[in-house]
Design an enzyme around this catalytic site. Sequence first.
Site, PDB file in Angstrom:
ATOM      1  CB  CYS B  10       4.097  57.885 -37.877  1.00  0.00           C
ATOM      2  SG  CYS B  10       3.077  58.808 -36.905  1.00  0.00           S
ATOM      3  CB  CYS B  13       1.683  57.117 -33.667  1.00  0.00           C
ATOM      4  SG  CYS B  13       0.893  57.563 -34.955  1.00  0.00           S
TER       5      CYS B  13
END
Lengths: 141, 77
Positions: B10, B13
């Site tokens: 995502c 991250c």
Amino acid sequence: MSQDCCTSNENVMILACSGGSNVGQLSNRAAVELTQEGFGKMYCLAGIGGHLSGFVQSTKDVPQMVAIDGCSVGCARAILDHAEVPIKNYLVVTDVGIEKKHELNLEEEDVQKVKEAIKEVCNKEQPVIPIAETGRSICCG
Amino acid sequence: MEIKVLGPGCPKCQATEKNVKEAVAESGLDAQVDKVTDIMEIARYGVFGTPAVVIDGKVKCVGKIPEKQEIMTWIEK
């Protein structure tokens, strides 16, 4: 994979002593049910006790957490102190008027009483929005 | 030095991975940065959420995007 899947900040981390008495097991049962109901997420106190870095660091970094001890011996508190983890919210089951007994048969009424007390302790610090009401998925952690 | 960024992919991250790589580049240290996206492998670290950063087997942060300066303090120790 979702573009917004890392939602750990919305989880109340629940750490229960899960000890070998009615109050220890009440802490465990309440943690399990609150997890199943979407109030928070039960986490491994044993991992913190073992000083495993993933568990210790997760507990240090999580914005909302509650530690639940069955009795005033305070094993959960001691584990967190030993790992140098600040305790954000704390409840002792015997403090809500439940007597400690060395038996493991739990009364449903007591389970509900402990769950309500945990919610009250958490909401006193900062209101907790149950995960189920956020409408977001949780795929991490 | 071995650095792992744990996260399924995502934006948080990805931002963490970017900060880690920039910190490593600026420090000039010889470090290998790996992104771990496999949920089962992430679970082995016992982290409560992601993103998480692991340096030489030790988890340094969980559930937040660390600032580059903070990462520098971890890798320069």
